[in-house]
Design a protein around this motif. Structure first.
Motif, PDB file in Angstrom:
ATOM      1  N   LEU A  47       0.840  -1.192   0.000  1.00  0.00           N
ATOM      2  CA  LEU A  47       0.000   0.000   0.000  1.00  0.00           C
ATOM      3  C   LEU A  47       0.878   1.246   0.000  1.00  0.00           C
ATOM      4  O   LEU A  47       1.767   1.376   0.840  1.00  0.00           O
ATOM      5  CB  LEU A  47      -0.909  -0.002   1.231  1.00  0.00           C
ATOM      6  CG  LEU A  47      -1.831  -1.207   1.380  1.00  0.00           C
ATOM      7  CD1 LEU A  47      -2.495  -1.216   2.738  1.00  0.00           C
ATOM      8  CD2 LEU A  47      -2.861  -1.214   0.271  1.00  0.00           C
ATOM      9  N   GLY A  48       0.638   2.147  -0.918  1.00  0.00           N
ATOM     10  CA  GLY A  48       1.400   3.390  -0.992  1.00  0.00           C
ATOM     11  C   GLY A  48       0.860   4.416  -0.016  1.00  0.00           C
ATOM     12  O   GLY A  48      -0.328   4.749  -0.040  1.00  0.00           O
ATOM     13  N   GLY A  49       1.702   4.928   0.866  1.00  0.00           N
ATOM     14  CA  GLY A  49       1.268   5.904   1.863  1.00  0.00           C
ATOM     15  C   GLY A  49       1.095   7.294   1.264  1.00  0.00           C
ATOM     16  O   GLY A  49       1.926   7.750   0.484  1.00  0.00           O
ATOM     17  N   SER A  50       0.003   7.973   1.615  1.00  0.00           N
ATOM     18  CA  SER A  50      -0.238   9.336   1.129  1.00  0.00           C
ATOM     19  C   SER A  50      -0.379  10.342   2.266  1.00  0.00           C
ATOM     20  O   SER A  50      -0.275  11.536   2.045  1.00  0.00           O
ATOM     21  CB  SER A  50      -1.477   9.371   0.231  1.00  0.00           C
ATOM     22  OG  SER A  50      -2.610   8.879   0.920  1.00  0.00           O
ATOM     23  N   SER A  51      -0.626   9.868   3.486  1.00  0.00           N
ATOM     24  CA  SER A  51      -0.719  10.766   4.646  1.00  0.00           C
ATOM     25  C   SER A  51      -0.355   9.976   5.901  1.00  0.00           C
ATOM     26  O   SER A  51      -0.475   8.761   5.946  1.00  0.00           O
ATOM     27  CB  SER A  51      -2.122  11.370   4.762  1.00  0.00           C
ATOM     28  OG  SER A  51      -3.113  10.366   4.793  1.00  0.00           O
ATOM     29  N   LEU A  52       0.093  10.705   6.927  1.00  0.00           N
ATOM     30  CA  LEU A  52       0.596  10.082   8.149  1.00  0.00           C
ATOM     31  C   LEU A  52       0.144  10.897   9.348  1.00  0.00           C
ATOM     32  O   LEU A  52       0.147  12.126   9.316  1.00  0.00           O
ATOM     33  CB  LEU A  52       2.131  10.035   8.089  1.00  0.00           C
ATOM     34  CG  LEU A  52       2.892   9.540   9.310  1.00  0.00           C
ATOM     35  CD1 LEU A  52       2.636   8.053   9.539  1.00  0.00           C
ATOM     36  CD2 LEU A  52       4.390   9.789   9.134  1.00  0.00           C
ATOM     37  N   GLU A  53      -0.250  10.193  10.402  1.00  0.00           N
ATOM     38  CA  GLU A  53      -0.647  10.856  11.652  1.00  0.00           C
ATOM     39  C   GLU A  53       0.066  10.188  12.812  1.00  0.00           C
ATOM     40  O   GLU A  53       0.138   8.950  12.903  1.00  0.00           O
ATOM     41  CB  GLU A  53      -2.159  10.758  11.849  1.00  0.00           C
ATOM     42  CG  GLU A  53      -2.655  11.189  13.209  1.00  0.00           C
ATOM     43  CD  GLU A  53      -2.536  12.673  13.518  1.00  0.00           C
ATOM     44  OE1 GLU A  53      -2.872  13.082  14.639  1.00  0.00           O
ATOM     45  OE2 GLU A  53      -2.081  13.444  12.648  1.00  0.00           O
ATOM     46  N   TYR A  54       0.607  11.017  13.698  1.00  0.00           N
ATOM     47  CA  TYR A  54       1.263  10.533  14.905  1.00  0.00           C
ATOM     48  C   TYR A  54       0.889  11.464  16.044  1.00  0.00           C
ATOM     49  O   TYR A  54       0.914  12.687  15.893  1.00  0.00           O
ATOM     50  CB  TYR A  54       2.786  10.520  14.727  1.00  0.00           C
ATOM     51  CG  TYR A  54       3.533  10.214  16.005  1.00  0.00           C
ATOM     52  CD1 TYR A  54       3.599   8.919  16.491  1.00  0.00           C
ATOM     53  CD2 TYR A  54       4.147  11.225  16.727  1.00  0.00           C
ATOM     54  CE1 TYR A  54       4.267   8.626  17.667  1.00  0.00           C
ATOM     55  CE2 TYR A  54       4.821  10.940  17.906  1.00  0.00           C
ATOM     56  CZ  TYR A  54       4.881   9.646  18.367  1.00  0.00           C
ATOM     57  OH  TYR A  54       5.546   9.358  19.535  1.00  0.00           O
ATOM     58  N   SER A  55       0.506  10.882  17.168  1.00  0.00           N
ATOM     59  CA  SER A  55       0.168  11.664  18.343  1.00  0.00           C
ATOM     60  C   SER A  55       0.644  10.913  19.569  1.00  0.00           C
ATOM     61  O   SER A  55       0.267   9.756  19.773  1.00  0.00           O
ATOM     62  CB  SER A  55      -1.352  11.881  18.411  1.00  0.00           C
ATOM     63  OG  SER A  55      -1.725  12.438  19.648  1.00  0.00           O
TER      64      SER A  55
END
Length: 170
Positions: A47-55
């Motif tokens: 799967l190609g990543g297009s957005s990332l979230e880290y908290s």
């Protein structure tokens, strides 16, 4: 930037399906890598990543990735022995029909997050693998979105026709 002992680490995701961890003092090569793969009946699918979230509030080892394929991926480094820590959210009716340019946790309630892609925005929960709320189709392609920093149930969605929609689900 991610929570680390040294304070010099960050993570990136790419459309080639790689999630890379970096030490900013030594950017020649990543310190760790993970291929965003899923098991399917036809075999492994990258799967190609297009957005990332880290908290850090959601957990220092938890990441959310929106993909080009419209699928939401959760990565938990504590569960790396089980499918490399990768959990795939709904790949049927709940997935987006195109790339997910925005994925963001709710700043007030960290177990909830939103994705924006195709003509809809979706609200998800870490506990469920299907969307909790899906907006109606918009007239124009959605280009981004974010939660309100002051009102937990309000989020904004931007569209390709230059309009910003405000949703109040609270």
């Amino acid at each position: 930037w991610i929570s680390s002992k040294t304070g010099h680490q960050c993570v990136s995701v790419s459309t080639d399906g790689q999630m890379l961890w970096w030490d900013t003092r030594k950017l020649e090569e990543p310190i760790d890598r993970l291929i965003l793969e899923t098991n399917s009946k036809a075999g492994e699918v990258t799967l190609g990543g297009s957005s990332l979230e880290y908290s850090t509030e959601a957990g220092p080892t938890k990441f959310l990735v929106g993909t080009e394929q419209g699928i939401v991926v959760s990565v938990n480094l504590r569960n790396k022995k089980t499918n490399n820590g990768i959990t795939i959210f709904d790949t049927g009716a709940g997935k987006h029909q195109g790339s997910i340019p925005t994925i963001q946790r709710n700043p007030s309630h960290n177990k909830y997050f939103m994705t924006v892609g195709d003509w809809r925005a979706r609200i998800w929960s870490d506990d469920l693998k299907n969307p909790v709320i899906t907006t109606s189709y918009h007239d124009s392609y959605l280009t981004g979105g974010c939660w309100s920093p002051t009102r937990a149930g309000v989020f904004y969605v931007t569209r390709a026709d230059g309009v910003m929609d405000i949703w109040d689900i609270g």
